[in-house]
Write a protein that holds these residues in place. Structure first.
Motif, PDB file in Angstrom:
ATOM      1  N   ASP A 264       0.834  -1.205   0.000  1.00 44.02           N
ATOM      2  CA  ASP A 264       0.000   0.000   0.000  1.00 44.02           C
ATOM      3  C   ASP A 264       0.860   1.242   0.000  1.00 44.02           C
ATOM      4  O   ASP A 264       1.422   1.636   1.018  1.00 44.02           O
ATOM      5  CB  ASP A 264      -0.916   0.005   1.230  1.00 44.02           C
ATOM      6  N   THR A 265       0.978   1.867  -1.157  1.00 44.19           N
ATOM      7  CA  THR A 265       1.683   3.149  -1.246  1.00 44.19           C
ATOM      8  C   THR A 265       0.793   4.306  -0.809  1.00 44.19           C
ATOM      9  O   THR A 265       1.264   5.419  -0.601  1.00 44.19           O
ATOM     10  CB  THR A 265       2.113   3.427  -2.693  1.00 44.19           C
ATOM     11  N   GLY A 266      -0.504   4.043  -0.700  1.00 49.34           N
ATOM     12  CA  GLY A 266      -1.486   5.099  -0.503  1.00 49.34           C
ATOM     13  C   GLY A 266      -2.115   5.533  -1.810  1.00 49.34           C
ATOM     14  O   GLY A 266      -3.095   6.266  -1.817  1.00 49.34           O
ATOM     15  N   GLY A 267      -1.532   5.078  -2.938  1.00 47.90           N
ATOM     16  CA  GLY A 267      -2.050   5.483  -4.237  1.00 47.90           C
ATOM     17  C   GLY A 267      -1.750   6.946  -4.525  1.00 47.90           C
ATOM     18  O   GLY A 267      -0.707   7.469  -4.126  1.00 47.90           O
ATOM     19  N   ILE A 268      -2.663   7.619  -5.187  1.00 46.70           N
ATOM     20  CA  ILE A 268      -2.473   9.044  -5.500  1.00 46.70           C
ATOM     21  C   ILE A 268      -2.332   9.860  -4.210  1.00 46.70           C
ATOM     22  O   ILE A 268      -1.561  10.819  -4.156  1.00 46.70           O
ATOM     23  CB  ILE A 268      -3.657   9.568  -6.351  1.00 46.70           C
ATOM     24  N   ALA A 274       8.715   7.599   5.135  1.00 45.46           N
ATOM     25  CA  ALA A 274       9.110   6.967   6.394  1.00 45.46           C
ATOM     26  C   ALA A 274       8.185   5.804   6.737  1.00 45.46           C
ATOM     27  O   ALA A 274       6.961   5.961   6.761  1.00 45.46           O
ATOM     28  CB  ALA A 274       9.106   7.993   7.523  1.00 45.46           C
ATOM     29  N   SER A 275       8.763   4.654   6.955  1.00 44.44           N
ATOM     30  CA  SER A 275       8.050   3.435   7.375  1.00 44.44           C
ATOM     31  C   SER A 275       7.126   2.872   6.303  1.00 44.44           C
ATOM     32  O   SER A 275       6.337   1.970   6.600  1.00 44.44           O
ATOM     33  CB  SER A 275       7.243   3.696   8.668  1.00 44.44           C
ATOM     34  N   MET A 276       7.213   3.371   5.068  1.00 47.58           N
ATOM     35  CA  MET A 276       6.351   2.803   4.039  1.00 47.58           C
ATOM     36  C   MET A 276       6.668   1.329   3.798  1.00 47.58           C
ATOM     37  O   MET A 276       5.806   0.551   3.389  1.00 47.58           O
ATOM     38  CB  MET A 276       6.448   3.564   2.723  1.00 47.58           C
ATOM     39  N   ASP A 277       7.904   0.910   4.096  1.00 44.17           N
ATOM     40  CA  ASP A 277       8.270  -0.492   3.907  1.00 44.17           C
ATOM     41  C   ASP A 277       7.391  -1.428   4.738  1.00 44.17           C
ATOM     42  O   ASP A 277       7.196  -2.591   4.378  1.00 44.17           O
ATOM     43  CB  ASP A 277       9.745  -0.708   4.273  1.00 44.17           C
ATOM     44  N   GLU A 278       6.838  -0.905   5.838  1.00 46.51           N
ATOM     45  CA  GLU A 278       5.986  -1.736   6.684  1.00 46.51           C
ATOM     46  C   GLU A 278       4.650  -2.057   6.019  1.00 46.51           C
ATOM     47  O   GLU A 278       3.924  -2.950   6.487  1.00 46.51           O
ATOM     48  CB  GLU A 278       5.735  -1.042   8.027  1.00 46.51           C
TER      49      GLU A 278
END
Length: 495
Positions: A264-268, A274-278
């Protein structure tokens, strides 16, 4: 991941040959005390074992591990693990489970161990040992130490059917949690919707489950607008996996739903770096549901259980869904998108409506739904929302398993914040207050009238970013497999 070989024995602890012998200690008023089951071991130290441990700095506090030479015993090393303070007549199952897990982590690289903890709570000791021994090293170039090879469980009633049942059930539950952990810990370049569906199918067929997989074409034909909308930005198209177990004399039908956002990148509405790897763990709900279905089949629950598991990757691209879009969901409702990072509820909504078409008696769904869950309850306590009676039943059973879910309300006054100027409802409220509860209210809109349902939000508890503790490893935890398993067992017994 290899699970330690576990065996029951009624051999006296002082006479059992092993590399390491594990006993429990508790926090007493004047220092550490030997927990029940370790009396014969203490006698080998002329009754002075507690004093020896105190000299080494032991207090008996929870998860404390102290090793010393096992003089006078047939083991090489004595390992004393703390249970903490005992408030009743005996330690709780969770105290035993955490102690067994702490001991198992300390036994890494050991070939043969034995433990007296089973005399306190055999099922908890089995679960704690299996889970504490877990490690995920698939992507390490250096192999590291293997988990403990064999653990003998010293119990006086080793030949009784009750002990054998506790060993079988505890092992099956522990192994199912490790299935979920392995799925969660697999990186998203290897676990994406199609490969996740393949793994789920393999696990399902091996367990004897009925398996159905809908690809993007079938999803489009079926009108699964939430799943297709969220997955539109990725080059890896979405899937919907259905697994079914029809047990003997099944009197009740239960639907399980789990969120499977493989990354989940969050999309647009892009997340911070930070911590997106989680966000590789954003499919923890799906992993838990799939692992639970394997358990249900292995133990042959007398229930008709069907899992509906949507799998997507939420990516920003020229084809991604946007804030301002309106999605037509499975079943016909429309949703205005205000934030593409509130994607889990969209794929769950499609799955909930599809699951309800099977006319189940209960619906249990779980996901890493909201960061607001962590704000409200922290990293270790799941939230339960839904139909009040069933919600409270799920929470109570979860607390008994040690996963500790807590019931949360669905305040009616927050529902109006999901009203949309364009569609039937919006996917988020216009403010941050009560974000977890608003997400629960959103999901409620898609639950069939009169269907008892519970949503378990495990945004924090599903993934441990800190050091291991008790039987909980770093990375995927497998929460809430044990909760769902306990609820299913309760439904099978009590309806």
């Amino acid at each position: 991941m290899s699970t330690p070989k576990l065996a029951l024995t009624d051999t006296k602890a002082a006479k059992l040959t092993a590399d390491v012998l594990v006993i429990g200690t508790v926090s007493g008023a004047d220092g550490p005390e030997i927990a029940p089951g370790g009396e014969e071991v203490a006698a080998a130290f002329d009754g002075d074992l507690a004093k020896v441990l105190a000299t080494l700095g032991a207090t008996g506090k929870a998860e404390e591990v102290v090793k010393l030479p096992a003089s006078g015993l047939r083991a090489d090393v004595l390992l004393a693990v703390g249970l903490g303070k005992i408030t009743g007549d005996a330690p709780t199952g969770e105290q035993v489970r955490r102690a067994a897990g702490s001991a198992a982590r300390a036994l890494s690289g050991i070939g043969h161990a034995a433990t007296t903890l089973g005399a306190l709570d055999l099922a908890a000791t089995v679960q704690g040992t299996v889970l504490g021994a877990y490690s995920f090293r698939k992507y390490k170039s250096e192999p590291g130490d293997d988990p403990v090879g064999q653990v003998d469980l010293i119990v006086p009633d080793a030949k009784d059917d009750a002990a054998k049942h506790a060993l079988k059930g505890g092992t099956a539950i522990g192994e199912s949690v490790t299935i979920a952990r392995d799925l969660i810990n697999t990186p998203p370049n290897d676990l994406f919707p199609a490969s996740f569906a393949e793994r789920a199918s393999e696990l399902g067929r091996s367990a004897g489950l009925e398996v159905e997989v809908l690809d993007e074409a079938a999803l489009r034909k079926g009108g699964f607008g939430g799943i297709l909308g969220v997955g539109a930005g990725s080059s890896r198209p979405p899937r919907l996996v259905r697994l079914r177990h029809k047990g003997p004399k099944a009197a009740k039908k239960v639907a399980l739903v789990g969120k499977g956002v493989t990354f989940d990148t969050g999309g647009i509405s892009l997340k911070p770096a930070a911590s997106m790897d989680e966000m590789t763990s954003d499919m923890s709900g799906a992993a838990a549901v799939i692992a639970t279905m394997v358990l249900v089949a292995k133990l042959n629950y007398p229930l008709d259980v069907t899992a509906t598991v949507p799998m997507v990757e939420n990516m920003p691209s020229g084809t991604a869904y946007r804030p301002g879009d309106v999605l037509s969901m499975y079943g016909g409702k429309t949703v205005e998108i205000l934030n593409t990072d509130a994607e889990g509820r969209l794929i769950l909504a499609d799955a909930i409506v599809r699951a309800a078409e099977d006319e189940p008696d209960y619906l249990i769904e779980t996901s890493t739904l909201t960061g607001a869950q962590v704000v409200a309850l922290g990293k270790r306590t799941p939230a339960v929302m839904g139909d009040e009676d069933f919600r409270d039943r799920v929470a109570k059973l979860s607390q008994a398993t040690g996963e500790g879910a807590w019931p949360m309300p669905l305040p009616e006054e927050l529902r109006g914040d999901l009203d949309s100027k364009l569609a039937d409802l919006a996917n988020v409220a216009g403010h941050r207050w009560g974000g977890m509860l608003s997400a629960g209210l959103f999901l409620k809109e898609f639950v069939a009238e009169g269907l008892p349902w519970a949503h378990i939000d495990v945004a924090g508890p599903a993934y441990n970013t800190n050091s291991p503790w008790g039987y909980t490893s770093k990375g995927g935890t497998g929460v809430p497999v044990r909760t769902i398993a306990a609820v299913l067992a309760d439904i099978a017994e009590n309806g």
